[in-house]
Design an enzyme around this catalytic site. Structure first.
Site, PDB file in Angstrom:
ATOM      1  N   LYS A  76      -9.430   5.032   0.632  1.00 17.91           N
ATOM      2  CA  LYS A  76      -9.512   3.973   1.638  1.00 17.91           C
ATOM      3  C   LYS A  76      -9.577   4.629   3.015  1.00 17.91           C
ATOM      4  O   LYS A  76      -8.879   5.624   3.265  1.00 17.91           O
ATOM      5  CB  LYS A  76      -8.266   3.071   1.511  1.00 17.91           C
ATOM      6  CG  LYS A  76      -8.250   1.878   2.458  1.00 17.91           C
ATOM      7  CD  LYS A  76      -7.036   0.979   2.184  1.00 17.91           C
ATOM      8  CE  LYS A  76      -7.014  -0.257   3.080  1.00 17.91           C
ATOM      9  NZ  LYS A  76      -5.863  -1.132   2.804  1.00 17.91           N
ATOM     10  N   SER A 151      -6.834  -6.102   1.947  1.00 18.62           N
ATOM     11  CA  SER A 151      -7.715  -5.339   2.796  1.00 18.62           C
ATOM     12  C   SER A 151      -8.409  -4.162   2.104  1.00 18.62           C
ATOM     13  O   SER A 151      -9.397  -3.653   2.633  1.00 18.62           O
ATOM     14  CB  SER A 151      -6.931  -4.800   3.996  1.00 18.62           C
ATOM     15  OG  SER A 151      -5.938  -3.885   3.579  1.00 18.62           O
ATOM     16  N   SER A 175      -2.518  -5.947  -0.201  1.00 19.17           N
ATOM     17  CA  SER A 175      -3.873  -5.388  -0.063  1.00 19.17           C
ATOM     18  C   SER A 175      -4.353  -4.478  -1.179  1.00 19.17           C
ATOM     19  O   SER A 175      -5.536  -4.130  -1.209  1.00 19.17           O
ATOM     20  CB  SER A 175      -3.995  -4.647   1.256  1.00 19.17           C
ATOM     21  OG  SER A 175      -4.218  -5.571   2.276  1.00 19.17           O
TER      22      SER A 175
HETATM   23  N1  GLN Z   1      -3.514  -9.933   3.846  1.00 18.24           N
HETATM   24  C1  GLN Z   1      -2.315  -9.464   4.472  1.00 18.24           C
HETATM   25  C2  GLN Z   1      -2.532  -9.353   5.963  1.00 18.24           C
HETATM   26  O1  GLN Z   1      -3.528  -9.791   6.411  1.00 18.24           O
HETATM   27  C3  GLN Z   1      -1.885  -8.166   3.868  1.00 18.24           C
HETATM   28  C4  GLN Z   1      -2.706  -7.017   4.295  1.00 18.24           C
HETATM   29  C5  GLN Z   1      -2.239  -5.731   3.689  1.00 18.24           C
HETATM   30  O2  GLN Z   1      -1.557  -5.713   2.676  1.00 18.24           O
HETATM   31  N2  GLN Z   1      -2.624  -4.647   4.332  1.00 18.24           N
HETATM   32  O3  GLN Z   1      -1.728  -8.872   6.682  1.00 18.24           O
END
Ligand code: GLN
Length: 483
Positions: A76, A151, A175
């Site tokens: 990532k 994400s 994410s």
């Molecule tokens: N969807 C969540 C957010 O927008 C979690 C994102 C994540 O786990 N990095 O913060």
């Protein structure tokens, strides 16, 4: 080759069925063929991967190889990679070439893994659909009009479309698990502290955790062994030896007690409920006992998360000031103009929304009412889990409320987007390990079952998932367009 899991590829390489170079070329060709449509990669490191693959073949010839020497993976784009752009999918870091490797990157390199490239993600990991990336959204390989989740959307696609046998992700509120579920792969968020955060660009430091994404639980176990371990450069790193997960998962499931939180099952769609009941049947047939548990504070987890995560992000992202590194605006008039315009031009809308929300909740008049209160509620959530784990070994529930949604469908409504993480956030709040595994389809699209374990018991949830995957083959399915 691309149908194989990491564990199968390791065996093939040991038996010399193909070379590391052939393997790397195969995956790089698949990326070239499919990634124009999918947009899973921000950077493809073709030349470097081929050079490393040649070196890996030499090591294998001289018997100096580890089991993973020459196995390609993707990182990532939140993990710092020396000499390779690390953008965090933001204009702010579009020109940032890291001078050092994240601990996760370094450890995996030492184990012999080679890197195919850096995967697309939501900007600074803020999002649930991968639509906030500066490099454009990426597409779900099961239906390219849909989001892959976020994400870590690019990593999930890379594995689901078999552009890489495994990838790293990070999980602050879901994410790893949420895109894993929407793309039909297995993803594990380890216990907070199990995997070093050094060199992993910070979003919300008390929640962020790196982890593996792969086809199977067995592969996640292998990758976690390579990623995890104490790191003196991360002050919250857990100082204990890393268990041999890939061995532990093979032990028989004895008298396993699976907890079903009623809060997870109360508002489920009938389709999702049916799929989870089938998972429960499979586990019961392996001798598991099912017990209803309750996590009464669970409904508070999404609002509490958005106070804590936004507060921490507003503090972490203050370092991007146009002075030290990253984006700098053209011709600043004075220092204030430099700060304001660099940040205005360098950050996207969602990131700015979070910074503003977080700065507000941390401001002197509101700190106690929001941040401190949120930290207290967080304790309640952790206590609920601790109580449940007095009765059960693992907790089972859905990973997502519904399968992947259309690109653009929720981007104008942040609250709808935030509610997508309703089932994943609690594990981050309590620091617990949690995994998503493919378990069926709704309208032809994959969804995931989530297993949550007690602190530091990644072995337990991986073991349950591995046994489930011995009896089912959802994790081996491949979307039609990328066979
Ligand atoms: N969807 C969540 C957010 O927008 C979690 C994102 C994540 O786990 N990095 O913060």
């Amino acid at each position: 080759m691309h149908h194989n899991t990491i564990s199968e590829i390791a065996d093939d390489l040991a038996k010399k069925r193909y070379s590391c170079l052939e393997l790397a070329e195969h995956f790089l060709n698949r990326i070239a063929q499919h990634d124009k449509t999918l947009n899973a990669f921000i950077t493809v490191t073709r030349d470097q991967a081929l050079a490393e693959a040649k070196l890996a073949d030499q090591l294998r010839h001289t018997n100096k190889a580890s089991r993973f020497t020459g196995i390609p993976i993707a990182h990532k784009d939140i993990f710092c990679t020396q000499g390779i752009r690390t953008s965090c999918a933001s204009k702010m870091l579009d020109n940032f070439i890291s001078p050092y490797n994240a601990t996760v990157v370094e450890k995996m390199k030492q184990q012999g893994f080679i890197v195919l490239g850096k995967t697309n993600m939501d900007e600074f990991a803020m999002g649930s659909s991968n639509e906030t990336s500066y490099y454009g959204p990426c597409k779900n390989p099961w239906d390219t009009s849909l989001v892959p989740g976020g994400s870590s959307g690019g990593s999930a696609i890379a594995v689901a479309a078999r552009l890489a046998p495994g990838a790293t992700g990070t999980d602050t509120g879901g994410s790893i698990r949420q895109p894993a579920a929407l793309c039909g792969i297995t993803g594990l968020k380890p216990t907070y502290g199990r995997v070093s955060r050094y060199g992993m660009i910070a979003f919300a430091s008390s929640l962020d955790q790196g982890g593996p994404m792969a086809q199977s639980a067995e592969d996640c176990a292998l990758l976690l062994e390579a990623m995890a371990g104490f790191d003196p450069r991360d002050s919250t790193s857990f100082d204990q030896t890393v268990p041999a997960y890939s061995q532990l998962i093979k032990e028989p499931l004895q008298r396993l007690k699976v907890g079903l939180p009623k809060e997870y099952f109360d508002n489920l769609s009938p389709e999702m409920e049916k799929i989870l009941l089938n998972v429960i049947e499979v586990l019961k047939s392996s001798g598991a006992e099912v017990i209803e548990v309750s996590l009464p504070s669970l409904p508070l987890s999404v609002p509490v998360y958005y106070v804590v995560a936004s507060a921490e992000c507003s503090s972490n992202l203050s370092r991007y000031d146009g002075v030290r590194y990253g984006y700098r605006c053209e011709a600043p008039q004075d220092l204030m103009d430099l700060y304001v315009r660099s940040r205005t031009e360098g950050f996207g809308t969602e990131v700015k929304r979070r910074i503003m929300l977080g700065t507000y909740t941390l401001s002197a008049g509101y700190f106690d009412a929001y941040y401190i209160k949120a930290q207290k509620v967080r304790q309640l959530i952790a206590q609920d889990f601790a109580k449940a784990f007095e009765q059960v070994d693992v907790i089972l529930g859905p990973t997502v409320p519904a399968p992947a949604f259309k690109l653009g469908e929720k981007s104008s409504d942040p609250v709808q987007m935030y509610l997508n993480d309703i089932y994943t956030i609690a594990a981050n709040m309590a620091g617990l390990p949690a995994l998503s595994m493919p378990c069926g389809y709704i309208q032809g699209l994959p969804v995931g079952a989530q297993l949550i374990g007690p602190l530091y018991r990644e072995d337990k949830i991986l073991q349950v998932a591995h046994h489930y995957q011995q009896q089912t083959d959802w994790h081996r399915h491949l979307p039609k367009g990328v066979q």
